[in-house]
Scaffold this active site. Structure first.
Site, PDB file in Angstrom:
ATOM      1  CG  ASN A   1     -36.215  50.344   2.333  1.00  0.00           C
ATOM      2  OD1 ASN A   1     -36.956  51.217   2.178  1.00  0.00           O
ATOM      3  ND2 ASN A   1     -35.973  49.299   1.390  1.00  0.00           N
ATOM      4  CD  GLU A   2     -39.408  47.772   0.833  1.00  0.00           C
ATOM      5  OE1 GLU A   2     -40.422  48.395   0.216  1.00  0.00           O
ATOM      6  OE2 GLU A   2     -38.943  46.852   0.369  1.00  0.00           O
TER       7      GLU A   2
ATOM      8  CD  GLU B   1     -38.748  52.341  -1.623  1.00  0.00           C
ATOM      9  OE1 GLU B   1     -39.367  51.411  -2.362  1.00  0.00           O
ATOM     10  OE2 GLU B   1     -37.885  52.135  -0.963  1.00  0.00           O
TER      11      GLU B   1
END
Length: 468
Positions: free
Chosen positions: A159-160, A375
């Protein structure tokens, strides 16, 4: 005219292990760097967060009742391997089996992330992904999870990657809290992308039946004055730091000449050099067409002006509007147009940026296959009244972003789902508990859940696919 979304669309809610689970030392979980970092630097900790470790049956029941048919979950690496490698913690493994079983019981498809900002402390303090040994540890951890959890059909490696490098080595609001070291930012990006590529290749080589991808935060960057070549250049360089470098690694298997020229300029001005090896590019090349999907996390866009002074970044962590500052030597300075709204945390609300980013992927990386918006949501100082929150601002924010997402689908982009951040209120890394995002309000004292107005709106959206 009312816009709509496809019938097979995922209407999801997103969570993350460290932000939701609590139970930070329960049942053999190993420490992560955040544990001590929060104690030393912030006014809050991740204990008990939303107590998802114990409350997940409640949250999944609410998800089912309110039409949420997908959930982003991350596995806490240090629940499986307390030190990041070696001994497996059977209680951690059992917890995730139980969690995934509950997801399926409630008809909520789990999209499972292997790493969401929470490298085990033993590895983090040894350089995290700047240390190439961590690539091996991550791939081994991924291999264990792929084999252990066949009930998971959708895997995300990281994630990210962008905000990890940014938070740890540029802004310095994530542990180890280093500031303004651009070489470390790019090296972290690169080594994590090599880790991603190797995990994806392993998953495909083993012939597992599910899908695998990566989640990137992709804030769109615009020149403040599109007629000014210096502003255009500033936006391009800022885009390389946050988006293009990582996207090239994901889908080209190498860095384009434009990307490398930008990186070299940034490092020439700021110092430092990168360790990029032939075997790294072999790994990136081998995985570039194997990603089944791209997850896009999108909250905001930024506008860039030309700037030739020294680097200075001030992070607005407490929601004091206008207190942030961002300028990087040799790159540019962020300056927001006055007519575009922003949140109390200075996040610029610009749905068009999501559309532009999706279409950029379609155009520049045609081997992308499909996209999930993994998101998107509005952080707010929610007012709890009448056992609910009348969060019209959140509904409006999500509605605007879903409308441009619908436009992107009409214009040929293959977008298959949307995950609101967040399913229920969770703890926010550098903002604590004041900044809430959830469809469900969490009383952090009692751990009771209460549907917000947005939860009722989201339920109707999921039932009708109409954005009203």
């Amino acid at each position: 005219m009312t816009k709509s979304l496809p019938k097979d669309f995922i209407f999801g809610g997103a969570t993350a292990a460290y932000q939701a689970e609590g139970a930070t030392h329960t049942d053999g979980k190993g420490p992560v760097a955040w544990d001590k970092y929060l104690e030393d630097n912030y006014w809050y900790t991740a204990e008990p967060a939303s107590d998802f470790y114990h409350k997940y049956p409640v949250d999944l029941k609410l998800a089912e009742e309110y039409g949420v048919n997908g959930i982003r979950i991350s596995i806490a690496w240090s629940r499986i391997f307390p030190t990041g490698y070696g001994e497996v913690n059977p209680k951690g493994v059992e917890f995730y089996h139980n969690l995934f079983a509950e997801c399926h019981k409630r008809h909520v498809e789990p999209f499972v992330t292997l790493h969401h900002f929470d490298t085990p402390e033993a590895l983090h303090s040894n350089g995290d992904f700047l240390n190439r040994e961590n690539i091996e540890h991550f791939v081994n951890y991924a291999a264990f999870c792929f084999e252990e959890f066949p009930e998971v059909r959708y895997w995300t490696t990281f994630n990210e990657i962008g905000p990890i490098g940014d938070g740890q080595y540029l802004v310095g609001k994530f542990p180890p809290g280093i500031q303004y070291d651009l070489a470390k930012v790019f090296q972290s990006h690169h080594n994590m992308m090599v880790s991603h590529a190797r995990a994806v290749k392993l998953y495909k080589d083993k012939g597992y039946k599910g899908e695998i991808g990566v989640v990137h935060a992709l804030p769109t960057k615009y020149p403040y004055d599109p007629e000014n070549p210096a502003d255009v250049r500033a936006a391009e360089l800022e885009d390389i730091i946050h988006n293009k470098f990582i996207l090239d690694a994901t889908y080209l298997g190498h860095y384009s000449d434009v990307t490398l020229a930008g990186v070299n300029h940034i490092l020439k001005v700021n110092g430092g050099q990168l360790d990029l090896r032939d075997e790294d590019f072999a790994a990136l090349e081998a995985a570039k067409d194997l990603n089944d999907f791209l997850g896009i996390n999108y909250y905001m866009s930024d506008w860039m002006r030309d700037f030739d002074g020294e680097t200075e970044i001030i992070h607005n962590g407490k929601g004091e509007k206008g207190s942030s500052k961002y300028q990087i030597k040799g790159v540019g300075r962020r300056e927001s147009p006055t007519h575009i709204p922003k949140t109390d945390w200075d996040w610029i609300i610009y749905p068009q940026g999501l559309y532009d980013q999706i279409m950029r992927i379609k155009k520049d990386y045609p081997n992308y296959k499909k996209i999930y918006i993994t998101e998107n949501g509005l952080g707010y100082k929610d007012e709890f009244v009448d056992n609910t929150v009348y969060d019209d601002a959140r509904i409006d924010y999500v509605k605007q972003h879903l409308e441009v997402l619908s436009d992107a689908i009409v214009d040929g982009a293959n977008v298959k789902g949307y995950f609101i951040w967040s399913l229920m209120d969770v703890f926010s890394w550098s903002n604590g508990y004041e900044k809430r995002y959830g469809l469900f309000y969490v009383d952090f004292e009692t751990q009771e859940r209460y549907p917000k107005k947005s939860a009722h709106w989201y339920k109707k959206l999921a039932e009708t696919q109409m954005i009203e």
